[in-house]
Design a protein around this motif. Sequence first.
Motif, short mmCIF file in Angstrom:
data_model
loop_
_atom_site.label_atom_id
_atom_site.label_comp_id
_atom_site.label_asym_id
_atom_site.label_seq_id
_atom_site.Cartn_x
_atom_site.Cartn_y
_atom_site.Cartn_z
N LEU A 185 0.77 -6.22 13.75
CA LEU A 185 0.46 -6.92 12.42
C LEU A 185 -0.86 -7.19 12.22
N GLY A 186 -1.52 -7.60 13.02
CA GLY A 186 -3.08 -7.95 12.87
C GLY A 186 -3.90 -6.60 12.73
N VAL A 187 -3.52 -5.48 13.44
CA VAL A 187 -4.18 -4.12 13.05
C VAL A 187 -3.96 -3.71 11.85
N VAL A 188 -2.80 -3.97 11.25
CA VAL A 188 -2.13 -3.47 10.06
C VAL A 188 -3.11 -4.12 8.66
N VAL A 189 -2.94 -5.32 8.94
CA VAL A 189 -3.65 -6.16 7.97
C VAL A 189 -5.30 -6.05 7.88
N ALA A 190 -5.84 -5.77 9.30
CA ALA A 190 -7.42 -5.65 9.54
C ALA A 190 -7.63 -3.88 8.64
N VAL A 191 -7.02 -3.16 9.10
CA VAL A 191 -7.16 -1.64 8.38
C VAL A 191 -6.97 -1.96 7.17
N LEU A 192 -5.59 -2.55 6.55
CA LEU A 192 -5.61 -2.34 5.05
C LEU A 192 -6.81 -3.32 4.49
N ALA A 193 -7.04 -4.39 4.96
CA ALA A 193 -8.00 -5.11 4.35
C ALA A 193 -9.34 -4.51 4.13
N ASP A 194 -9.61 -3.61 5.09
CA ASP A 194 -10.76 -2.98 5.12
C ASP A 194 -11.09 -1.80 4.14
N MET B 35 -3.76 -1.73 -1.44
CA MET B 35 -3.67 -2.85 -2.56
C MET B 35 -2.32 -3.34 -2.49
N VAL B 36 -1.18 -2.54 -2.59
CA VAL B 36 -0.12 -3.04 -2.77
C VAL B 36 0.60 -3.60 -1.79
N VAL B 37 0.35 -3.26 -0.43
CA VAL B 37 1.05 -3.72 0.81
C VAL B 37 0.23 -5.06 1.09
N MET B 38 -1.15 -5.03 0.85
CA MET B 38 -1.81 -6.47 1.14
C MET B 38 -1.40 -7.54 0.14
N LEU B 39 -1.36 -6.88 -1.13
CA LEU B 39 -0.61 -7.98 -2.12
C LEU B 39 0.58 -8.71 -1.54
N LEU B 40 1.64 -7.72 -1.06
CA LEU B 40 2.65 -8.17 -0.60
C LEU B 40 2.66 -9.11 0.74
N LEU B 41 1.89 -8.71 1.60
CA LEU B 41 1.86 -9.56 2.78
C LEU B 41 1.14 -10.62 2.22
N VAL B 42 0.21 -10.95 1.54
CA VAL B 42 -0.42 -12.18 1.28
C VAL B 42 0.71 -13.08 0.62
N LEU B 43 1.45 -12.61 -0.28
CA LEU B 43 2.57 -13.29 -0.92
C LEU B 43 3.29 -13.70 0.10
N LEU B 44 3.86 -12.75 1.11
CA LEU B 44 4.54 -13.33 1.90
C LEU B 44 4.32 -14.34 3.03
N TRP B 45 2.82 -14.25 3.26
CA TRP B 45 2.24 -15.19 4.15
C TRP B 45 2.08 -16.63 3.29
N ILE B 46 1.79 -16.67 1.97
CA ILE B 46 1.69 -17.85 1.59
C ILE B 46 2.79 -18.48 1.00
N THR B 47 3.99 -17.71 0.82
CA THR B 47 5.19 -18.32 0.07
C THR B 47 5.75 -19.46 0.92
N PRO B 48 5.91 -19.35 2.37
CA PRO B 48 6.50 -20.55 2.93
C PRO B 48 5.66 -22.06 2.54
N THR B 49 4.54 -21.99 2.64
CA THR B 49 3.63 -23.06 2.41
C THR B 49 3.76 -23.64 1.01
N LEU B 50 3.98 -22.53 0.12
CA LEU B 50 3.87 -22.96 -1.33
C LEU B 50 5.31 -23.71 -1.43
N GLY B 51 6.30 -22.97 -1.03
CA GLY B 51 7.71 -23.36 -1.03
C GLY B 51 7.96 -25.10 -0.66
N LEU B 52 6.95 -25.39 0.53
CA LEU B 52 6.93 -26.59 0.92
C LEU B 52 6.04 -27.71 0.01
N LEU B 53 5.31 -27.12 -0.57
CA LEU B 53 4.33 -27.90 -1.52
C LEU B 53 5.29 -28.14 -2.52
#
Lengths: 399, 302
Positions: A185-194, B35-53
């Motif tokens: 996951l770290g690699v995927v995120v790092a590559v995509l973020a780049d 862009m799409v995948v990162m947006l999804l991942l970011v949402l996935l990553w912050i959702t639990p914390t937002l849910g707690l808040l």
Amino acid sequence: MTYSHSTPPVGGETAVDESDPRVDDASPEATVPSDYGLQPVKLLIGVLGVAATLWVMMNLFLAFAYHPEWFFDSKILMGTLGLVVGVGGAAVLFWFINVAIEALPRKLEHGLVPYAFLIPGFSLMALTLFYPTIQSIHYSFANRDSTEYVGLQNYRELFSEGAFWSAVLNNVLWIAIVPAVTVALGVVVAVLADKLSASSEKWAKSFIFMPMAISFVAASAIWLTTIYAYQPPGAAQTGALNAIVQQFGGTPQSWLSIDTARLNSLLLMVILVWLQTGFAMVLLSSAIKGVPEDTIEAARIDGASEWQIFWQVIIPQILGTIITVFITVVILVLKVFDIVYVLTNGRDNTNVIANMFFNEMFARGQAGRATAIVVILLIAVIPILIFQVKQFREQEATR
Amino acid sequence: MSSTTVDDRSTTVTPPKTRGAGRLKDGRQRSPVAMVVMLLLVLLWITPTLGLLVTSFRTRDAAATSGWWEALWAGGWTTTNYSRVIEQADLGTAFLNGILVAVPATIIPIMFAAFAAYAFTFMDFKGKDVLFIVIVAVMVVPIQAAFQPLLDVLGPRGLGISGQYLAVWLLHTGFGMPLCIYILRNYMSSLPFSIVESARIDGCSNFQIFWKLIAPMSMPAIAAFATLQFLWVWNDLLIAKLFLTNDNTTVIVKLQQLLGTQGQGAELLTAGAFISIVLPMIVFFVLQNFLVRGMTSGAVKG
């Protein structure tokens, strides 16, 4: 890295200290202006200073514990004083050590300074790490309150228990799954973020990295209440996982008690992956940015696809970082405790070694069995330890 | 951060016509997939914390009868969870305890480790390699190995300081020492050796060189370690649970106790969890750069 033995050129300190009678001695070193040979008075001041500082520091610190009333029972006062005494005391201590060492003849001084600088730090490690670790090994051959030797009985007991092997199996699963998933996951995120624009990259990485700041306990609370929560079938679900299941017509489950295929352990692992991916991403991202652009450009000109470039150009060049991150997560996972302890405390086949250790030591007061578990953990660490030392040696060689 | 400067330059240099919709400011191809995948991942990553808040600001009934994602229309907002958890679980005191434990335990090890790192970097002595390898090795050893004997040494059978801040300061100082020495030495060995050399020729003692030259120059590495160590001490459960009495214990231990009594205090748990996150979150966002540096220079910790 050579320690300079050259003496200061004449002119720095031309005047010979008259108060020091030893200068009259016709020893060869005495001709060098800054070397006064042995200076007994200064040495005495230094040694007494070290002793006094240690005495004052220790007594002050112990007074916090034994006589809080001297400090008006004020925690803030004791905390502040503790900080001041700890930092200031350390500074004064090193100053006196330096005085004592400087009082010695130059040759002896050069030999001793490094050790003098190391001793305080190493003493602290000796007290909190070296001695207790060796003592733990010792205790593992003794009974529950470490009063009598029992030979290998603790180990024999553990090895004959199904619960122990179940915990070992879980640890093996954690080690097999968590580091690999985290790194991937770290690699995927790092590559995509780049591939994002500079500012979106910064924001995206910040958010993925953020769980780094969250404790294992708080992370467990977060996942328990927002994702894994369970309400009886038919009722409105408050956990996201069950809400999705119910939406699609399934029956809500109490997820953390399902041990079929160790599902509950897997769900606990998800929490750790969530916490650690940011760490992996940060290290891998800086490695990816370090891959020279011309190697990628060259591959592109040769007609390689992005996919081929990723696997055949980028991955080989960041392999070192991948291994570092992987090992770091393995070390973390090996002693994973908090998440299991607060969410299931080992129920439903979720137990792991570190949680078993904690319960033997804390809840059951079984010093012998607890330390035997720790020794097994120590043995498991040895291969990683050897690898780390080797890695470090190679690094130093190329420095 | 060099990428931003490159950015600025290319905006001014690149003629406008090449800056089509499909390109970023610096001329790279825009990647919709990323862009799409990162947006999804970011949402996935912050959702639990937002849910707690969200949950922490809802009444017990509301939180038990509707999902946190429904809060906007299901309602049931309140702030009493926070006042109640501070009162009932004594989280105010625990918060103060956390600070009083974490600040000294973060700063004290630096003093001791910095001198050792200086010796390892700028001096030659017998056994240097072996001693440093000991440091590297100890970073891998799980701290659990030390607990049982330490309970004896610090407990009533020994010094009798177990339960007090002092015990925990001492332990975190010792446990943090290898990592601190390691990070500081790595940083110091990147400093120009000639500075130390010329200071020695000028007749400075090692103490002076350390204090006036090396310590100030090592500030970035010191801040990096301090950030890591603060997060580690604040977020620690094991040591605080074993070596602090209930009056002196930290927010994290209180939170663990709330988790243990799940059911009666579900609404308090969420508020407590959020309180425990606030301070490390601030530290994280303010000192993120130092944190990254600390991790890249010494990732492992027992």
